[in-house]
Write a protein that holds these residues in place. Structure first.
Motif, short mmCIF file in Angstrom:
data_model
loop_
_atom_site.label_atom_id
_atom_site.label_comp_id
_atom_site.label_asym_id
_atom_site.label_seq_id
_atom_site.Cartn_x
_atom_site.Cartn_y
_atom_site.Cartn_z
N PRO A 111 -2.51 4.83 -13.63
CA PRO A 111 -2.58 4.55 -12.19
C PRO A 111 -1.63 3.46 -11.69
N ILE A 112 -1.37 2.44 -12.52
CA ILE A 112 -0.58 1.31 -12.04
C ILE A 112 0.93 1.56 -12.14
N LEU A 113 1.32 2.68 -12.75
CA LEU A 113 2.74 2.99 -12.92
C LEU A 113 3.20 3.98 -11.86
N SER A 114 4.46 3.88 -11.49
CA SER A 114 5.06 4.84 -10.56
C SER A 114 5.25 6.19 -11.26
N GLN A 152 6.42 6.36 -6.10
CA GLN A 152 5.02 6.45 -5.68
C GLN A 152 4.10 6.41 -6.89
N ARG A 153 2.95 5.77 -6.72
CA ARG A 153 1.94 5.73 -7.76
C ARG A 153 1.01 6.94 -7.61
N PRO A 154 0.27 7.29 -8.65
CA PRO A 154 -0.61 8.46 -8.58
C PRO A 154 -1.56 8.46 -7.40
N THR A 155 -2.10 7.30 -7.03
CA THR A 155 -3.04 7.24 -5.91
C THR A 155 -2.39 7.54 -4.57
N GLY A 159 -2.94 15.96 -5.48
CA GLY A 159 -3.24 16.47 -6.81
C GLY A 159 -2.11 17.31 -7.37
N GLY A 160 -1.51 18.15 -6.54
CA GLY A 160 -0.40 18.97 -6.99
C GLY A 160 0.79 18.14 -7.42
N GLN A 161 1.08 17.08 -6.68
CA GLN A 161 2.19 16.20 -7.04
C GLN A 161 1.91 15.48 -8.36
N GLN A 162 0.66 15.03 -8.53
CA GLN A 162 0.30 14.36 -9.78
C GLN A 162 0.47 15.29 -10.98
#
Length: 236
Positions: A111-114, A152-155, A159-162
């Motif tokens: 989560p904390i990583l781009s 961008q970070r996961p948050t 969902g599709g981008q993640q």
């Protein structure tokens, strides 16, 4: 042993994965649970194979065995020419790091990583030089359609981008095989199809083999082959 769908041309190539009479049991005696019962099949190089079956059919157990995350009770699994039973833990770890990419239903991003940093993690573990790593990260994010979302970070992503970031990360170390366990399970049908289409494109552009577990019949039409599991057996 499997349903052939559409393309099927990759089945004439030397197999990337060979599973021979594999059993996986949990427990012993009359209370033992037999998750897999004499499973045999092969996945050709450069092939997208869909593994289908209801929950509890043994799909995830089989993927864990092929990926070297677990060992069969009996039987033999060969991946890219390596007999998994002949490898010690260090050998299996090296195989997973260097030859296999994993994509999970829950994305599995840090989560904390781009996005760029997440994709770069596997290459950092292999101590790939920074310049080479940055070039590979940029190319992969471009491949999955996220060139404009590198920071961008996961948050901050859908969902599709993640899941696209997760696919790019799985490709980071140029694996021979990608194992995807229900990669569209948390996505709506339209987004899920776009993710499967991306996996289809990855097979073509990267020359990688993909083994994907899914229960969605709409997604199976994009596979070269469909192998069905039912109650731990391959269905003829």
């Amino acid at each position: 042993m499997s349903e052939q769908q559409g393309r099927g041309t990759a089945t004439t190539l030397a197999p990337m994965v060979e599973v021979e009479d594999v059993w996986r049991s949990f427990g012993s005696g009359p209370t033992a649970v037999h998750a897999l019962r004499g499973v045999s099949f092969a996945v050709g190089r450069g092939e997208l194979t869909a593994l289908r079956g209801r929950s509890g059919s043994g799909k995830t157990t089989l993927l864990n065995l092929v990926g070297g995350l677990d060992a069969p009770t009996s039987g033999r699994i060969t991946l890219d020419g390596a007999d998994l039973a002949a490898l010690d833990e260090a050998g299996r770890l090296a195989l997973r790091r260097d030859r296999i990419g994993f994509v999970f239903q829950s994305f599995g991003l840090i989560p904390i990583l781009s996005a760029a940093e997440n994709v770069g993690v596997p290459m950092r573990l292999r101590k790939v030089p920074a310049e080479q790593r940055d070039e590979r990260v940029a190319a992969l994010l471009n491949l999955v359609g996220l060139a404009e979302h590198t920071q961008q970070r996961p948050t901050e992503m859908s969902g599709g981008q993640q899941q696209r970031v997760a696919i790019a990360r799985a490709l980071a170390n140029e694996p021979a095989l990608i194992i995807a366990d229900e990669p569209t399970g948390q996505l709506d049908s339209e987004t899920g199809r776009s993710v499967m289409e991306l996996l289809r494109e990855v097979v073509r552009s990267e020359g990688v083999t993909v083994l994907v577990a899914t229960h969605d019949p709409q997604l199976m039409e994009l596979a070269d082959r469909v192998v069905e599991l039912r109650d731990g057996h391959i269905v003829e």
